[in-house]
Design a protein around this motif. Structure first.
Motif, short mmCIF file in Angstrom:
data_model
loop_
_atom_site.label_atom_id
_atom_site.label_comp_id
_atom_site.label_asym_id
_atom_site.label_seq_id
_atom_site.Cartn_x
_atom_site.Cartn_y
_atom_site.Cartn_z
N THR A 1 -12.46 7.95 10.56
CA THR A 1 -13.66 7.99 11.39
C THR A 1 -14.14 9.43 11.38
O THR A 1 -13.57 10.28 10.71
N GLN A 2 -15.19 9.71 12.15
CA GLN A 2 -15.80 11.03 12.04
C GLN A 2 -14.83 12.13 12.45
O GLN A 2 -14.74 13.16 11.81
N TYR A 3 -14.08 11.90 13.53
CA TYR A 3 -13.25 12.99 14.03
C TYR A 3 -11.76 12.80 13.76
O TYR A 3 -10.96 13.64 14.10
N ILE A 4 -11.39 11.66 13.19
CA ILE A 4 -9.99 11.46 12.85
C ILE A 4 -9.91 11.09 11.39
O ILE A 4 -10.54 10.14 10.96
N SER A 5 -9.19 11.87 10.61
CA SER A 5 -8.99 11.44 9.24
C SER A 5 -7.55 11.66 8.85
O SER A 5 -6.96 12.70 9.15
N ASN A 6 -7.00 10.64 8.22
CA ASN A 6 -5.63 10.67 7.71
C ASN A 6 -4.62 11.22 8.72
O ASN A 6 -4.04 12.27 8.51
N PRO A 7 -4.41 10.52 9.84
CA PRO A 7 -3.38 10.99 10.76
C PRO A 7 -2.04 10.99 10.06
O PRO A 7 -1.67 10.03 9.39
N SER A 8 -1.34 12.08 10.17
CA SER A 8 -0.05 12.19 9.47
C SER A 8 0.77 13.22 10.22
O SER A 8 0.29 13.85 11.15
N ILE A 9 1.99 13.36 9.79
CA ILE A 9 2.84 14.30 10.50
C ILE A 9 3.60 15.10 9.46
O ILE A 9 3.98 14.56 8.43
N ASN A 10 3.71 16.39 9.67
CA ASN A 10 4.36 17.15 8.62
C ASN A 10 5.85 17.27 8.87
O ASN A 10 6.36 16.91 9.92
N PHE A 11 6.52 17.76 7.87
CA PHE A 11 7.98 17.76 7.87
C PHE A 11 8.55 18.54 9.05
O PHE A 11 9.47 18.10 9.72
N SER A 12 7.94 19.70 9.32
CA SER A 12 8.53 20.55 10.36
C SER A 12 8.41 19.88 11.73
O SER A 12 9.29 20.01 12.57
N VAL A 13 7.31 19.13 11.94
CA VAL A 13 7.17 18.44 13.22
C VAL A 13 8.22 17.33 13.33
O VAL A 13 8.84 17.13 14.37
N ALA A 14 8.45 16.63 12.21
CA ALA A 14 9.47 15.59 12.21
C ALA A 14 10.84 16.18 12.54
O ALA A 14 11.59 15.64 13.35
N ILE A 15 11.13 17.33 11.93
CA ILE A 15 12.41 17.99 12.20
C ILE A 15 12.48 18.40 13.67
O ILE A 15 13.52 18.24 14.32
N THR A 16 11.36 18.90 14.19
CA THR A 16 11.33 19.28 15.61
C THR A 16 11.68 18.10 16.50
O THR A 16 12.47 18.22 17.43
N THR A 17 11.09 16.95 16.19
CA THR A 17 11.37 15.79 17.04
C THR A 17 12.85 15.40 16.93
O THR A 17 13.44 14.96 17.91
N VAL A 18 13.43 15.58 15.74
CA VAL A 18 14.85 15.27 15.61
C VAL A 18 15.69 16.20 16.50
O VAL A 18 16.59 15.75 17.20
N PHE A 19 15.31 17.47 16.51
CA PHE A 19 16.00 18.41 17.39
C PHE A 19 15.84 18.00 18.85
O PHE A 19 16.78 18.02 19.62
N ILE A 20 14.61 17.62 19.18
CA ILE A 20 14.34 17.19 20.55
C ILE A 20 15.28 16.03 20.90
O ILE A 20 15.85 15.98 21.99
N LEU A 21 15.45 15.13 19.94
CA LEU A 21 16.32 13.97 20.16
C LEU A 21 17.74 14.37 20.50
O LEU A 21 18.32 13.89 21.47
N VAL A 22 18.27 15.25 19.65
CA VAL A 22 19.67 15.63 19.85
C VAL A 22 19.82 16.34 21.20
O VAL A 22 20.73 16.06 21.97
N ILE A 23 18.86 17.23 21.48
CA ILE A 23 18.90 17.94 22.76
C ILE A 23 18.76 16.94 23.90
O ILE A 23 19.48 17.02 24.91
N ALA A 24 17.85 15.98 23.70
CA ALA A 24 17.65 14.97 24.74
C ALA A 24 18.94 14.21 25.01
O ALA A 24 19.32 13.98 26.16
N GLY A 25 19.61 13.84 23.91
CA GLY A 25 20.88 13.12 24.07
C GLY A 25 21.90 13.96 24.83
O GLY A 25 22.60 13.47 25.71
N ALA A 26 21.91 15.25 24.50
CA ALA A 26 22.87 16.13 25.17
C ALA A 26 22.54 16.25 26.66
O ALA A 26 23.43 16.19 27.51
N ILE A 27 21.24 16.37 26.95
CA ILE A 27 20.84 16.47 28.37
C ILE A 27 21.17 15.17 29.09
O ILE A 27 21.71 15.17 30.20
N ALA A 28 20.84 14.06 28.42
CA ALA A 28 21.08 12.76 29.04
C ALA A 28 22.56 12.58 29.35
O ALA A 28 22.93 11.99 30.36
N GLY A 29 23.40 13.09 28.44
CA GLY A 29 24.82 12.88 28.63
C GLY A 29 25.47 13.91 29.55
O GLY A 29 26.55 13.69 30.06
N PHE A 30 24.78 15.04 29.73
CA PHE A 30 25.45 16.15 30.39
C PHE A 30 25.89 15.82 31.81
O PHE A 30 27.06 16.02 32.16
#
Lengths: 415, 233
Positions: A368-397
């Motif tokens: 569309t006019q203001y959205i084209s090819n929504p995608s996610i780059n590698f570093s953001v994906a890695i960031t979310t993985v880190f968030i996950l592990v940290i989240a798990g650690a917080i959840a378990g702490f």
């Protein structure tokens, strides 16, 4: 990390409560899913907006004149301000070091362009060679206007891609052919494409000098367009262009006796300022998306944390037994954390993979006019993985902490 | 082996302070088999918990195998428990989702023994209690007597200095009780020090010494002629 016994225990605990673990995992998975999709859309908006700005060089300053709207020094409002070649020459020589590309423009809006029986009405602009770079125009065939054309008042023309396809229906190469503009023959020397699309390609360019002479322009120019040399960062570039733009404006206002607060007579469109506004907006949106995504994940974490608390409660006695048998508090903490991180990581990866798959397969279809090819780059994906592990650690702490503080004597009394 | 002097312990419940142990002095030599008797509320379980480092005394000294036991943090207490003590509980306290062999091997896990070696040792103790054929069974597939035998094997697995048994036969019928006591006597015969908390007189008669607690003080401490459990079977 690799400890068969502990892994066994985790699987043991999970398999005893499949549904509960599944539902907990689902909340984490959907949290990550939403985060990644939001970030993907944010990226899509960035792509979309960036492509809007591809029309012209990103740091272009565009100046045009109009009628004065205020009385000044005894002069009536409504005076039409017309710049002259001298103004352009003065500015370009004064700011020679700062300017990267520069062009003055003489324009007629509805020039009739003929080739054989085909004809159409297009914007006809007389420009300097630099204009190619100011417009971000790419050459499809032939070449752009050069300084020699300009000096010799050559009757040459560069057609926009759209003009070419309108006039040269049978697909022949227009370079070297002659077209008529207002019944005067011009030799086609090139065809340009413009990332701005058809609207921008519905134009033809002539050398400035030729256009002034052919269309009785005299020394008049309609617009000025400049770019400044690139700076290392956006802030510097913005500051430099704002400085140049205000100096340019005040110089012309003094020269043509325009009231300093008259905004109609001279208008400067600084694309960098526009860009800044969009980038600010985009950063806000991005910030917002991260916020929403993180909040969703937090909801998931709270779920996992809750479940782990219940698990710890259920296993109080077991933990007491372990402690009586010599389990140190740390080993209990590690046991609970391990399970929590394991559940969140597996669930989160599932969410990540689903969302990436969605972006991968559906993303390219969104245009569309203001959205084209929504995608996610590698570093953001890695960031979310880190968030996950940290989240798990917080959840378990907290549950783990609680478990470690269980006194064996109380746990064993707990019948 | 065990020496306690002037041991005091009180619990506060709301505004009331309950003085449970009122200055116990007590010695246990290597290889003894002692029963601690007393009615409920006499403080015998509290004493056992303090001996087991599950609880700490307010006052007095406790020495175990020459090591003064004081100012324990959780980590050191856990390490001492693992090294010095084996626990046998009335309700067995086996981990329900682990089979007999893994239950017996658990103390060795906390000693950092490698898995293969740990399972070998655990198997030898299961053999000792006569449950080799039940090694792969989960606790809920075993009878009460078998569970307690697994628990005894587990208590022995870390090769502790002292076994502490809290009503080991409390949940068993008399025949199974005798079998378990026979096993305990056998272990004692090999020279291991064992303390049993019980309120059953016939169980107490199967030990070598009876310590009677009443209202937080030792009222009686006599050696008895041990009755062999097997003679009751």
């Amino acid at each position: 990390m690799f400890d068969v016994e502990r892994w066994q225990e985790i699987f043991e605990a999970i398999s005893k409560n499949k549904l509960r673990t599944f539902l907990t995992g689902l909340s984490v998975a959907s949290g990550i899913f939403i985060l990644v999709i939001l970030l993907g859309i944010g990226e899509g908006m960035r792509n979309g907006i960036s492509s809007e700005f591809e029309n012209d060089a990103a740091n272009i300053l565009y100046l045009w004149t109009g009628a004065t709207s205020k009385e000044y020094k005894g002069l009536n409002p409504g005076r039409i301000i017309t710049l002259k070649n001298d103004d352009y020459n003065f500015i370009t020589s004064k700011y020679e070091d700062e300017l990267e590309y520069k062009s003055s423009i003489y324009r007629i809006w509805n020039g009739i362009v003929n080739y054989n029986k085909e004809s159409g009405s297009y914007r006809v602009e007389g420009v300097w060679p630099d204009y190619q770079f100011l417009e971000n125009a790419g050459m499809v065939n032939g070449r752009f206007i050069n300084y020699k054309d300009h000096e010799n008042f050559e009757k040459v023309v560069v057609l926009g891609n759209k003009v070419k396809s309108d006039l040269f229906k049978n697909g022949e190469n227009p370079v070297g052919k002659y077209v008529q503009i207002s019944n005067i023959n011009f030799k086609v020397i090139g065809v340009f494409s413009d990332p701005g699309g058809e609207r921008e390609e519905s134009r033809v360019f002539l050398p400035l000098s030729t256009s002034q002479r052919v269309f009785n322009g005299g020394n008049d120019i309609r617009n000025l367009a400049f770019t400044l040399h690139k700076e290392d960062n956006f802030e510097d570039a913005l500051a430099a262009s704002e400085k140049f733009s205000s100096e340019l404006e005040s110089h012309l206002k003094v020269k043509y006796s325009i009231a300093p607060d008259d905004t109609r007579a001279i208008t400067i469109n600084n694309s960098l300022e526009n860009a800044k506004r969009f980038y600010d907006l985009m950063n806000m949106i991005k910030f917002f998306f991260w916020g929403v995504g993180i909040c969703t994940i937090i909801a998931g974490i709270v779920g996992v944390s809750n479940i782990m608390l219940i698990i710890v409660k259920e296993r109080t006695r077991e933990i007491g037994i372990r402690k009586a048998l010599g389990a140190e508090p740390l080993s209990i903490i590690v046991m609970v954390l391990h399970e929590s991180i394991f559940v969140t990581t597996i669930a989160g990866f599932t969410g990540l993979i689903f969302s990436l798959a969605l972006l991968e397969f559906v993303g390219p279809l969104i245009e569309t006019q203001y959205i084209s090819n929504p995608s996610i780059n590698f570093s953001v994906a890695i960031t979310t993985v880190f968030i996950l592990v940290i989240a798990g650690a917080i959840a378990g702490f907290f549950p783990a902490w609680k478990a470690a503080r269980i006194k064996p004597i109380d746990a064993l009394r707990n019948e | 082996m065990i020496e306690i002097k002037n041991l005091h312990k009180s619990y506060t419940m709301g505004n009331n302070s309950l003085h449970v142990l009122k200055g116990l002095d007590f010695k246990v030599a290597q290889g003894e088999l002692i029963s601690i008797m007393g009615s409920s509320g006499s403080g015998k379980s509290t004493l056992l918990n303090i001996l087991g480092m599950l609880d700490e005394a307010d006052e007095g000294t406790y020495t175990l195998d020459g090591v003064p036991i004081k100012n324990l943090n959780e980590k050191i207490a856990a390490r001492y428990r693992n090294k010095f003590l084996g626990f046998i509980f009335q309700s067995f306290n086996l981990i329900s989702y682990k089979n007999a062999l893994d239950n017996v091997a658990l103390p060795l896990y906390y000693q950092g023994v490698k898995r293969r070696e740990r399972l070998d040792i655990a198997m030898s103790y299961l053999e000792k209690v006569g449950l080799v054929n039940w090694a792969g069974h989960l606790p809920n597939e075993l009878s009460g007597g078998q569970k307690q035998r697994v628990a005894i094997a587990r208590a022995l697995a870390s090769n502790p200095k002292v076994l502490l048994a809290d009503e080991p036969t409390g949940a068993l019928d008399s025949q199974t009780s005798n079998e378990v006591m026979d096993l305990i006597q056998g272990i004692n015969d090999e020279g291991r020090t064992i303390l049993i908390v019980t309120h059953e007189h016939d169980i107490a008669q199967m030990t070598k010494r009876i310590v009677t607690l009443k209202d937080g003080v030792i009222t009686d401490d006599t050696k008895v002629n041990q009755v062999r459990a097997l003679s009751n079977v």
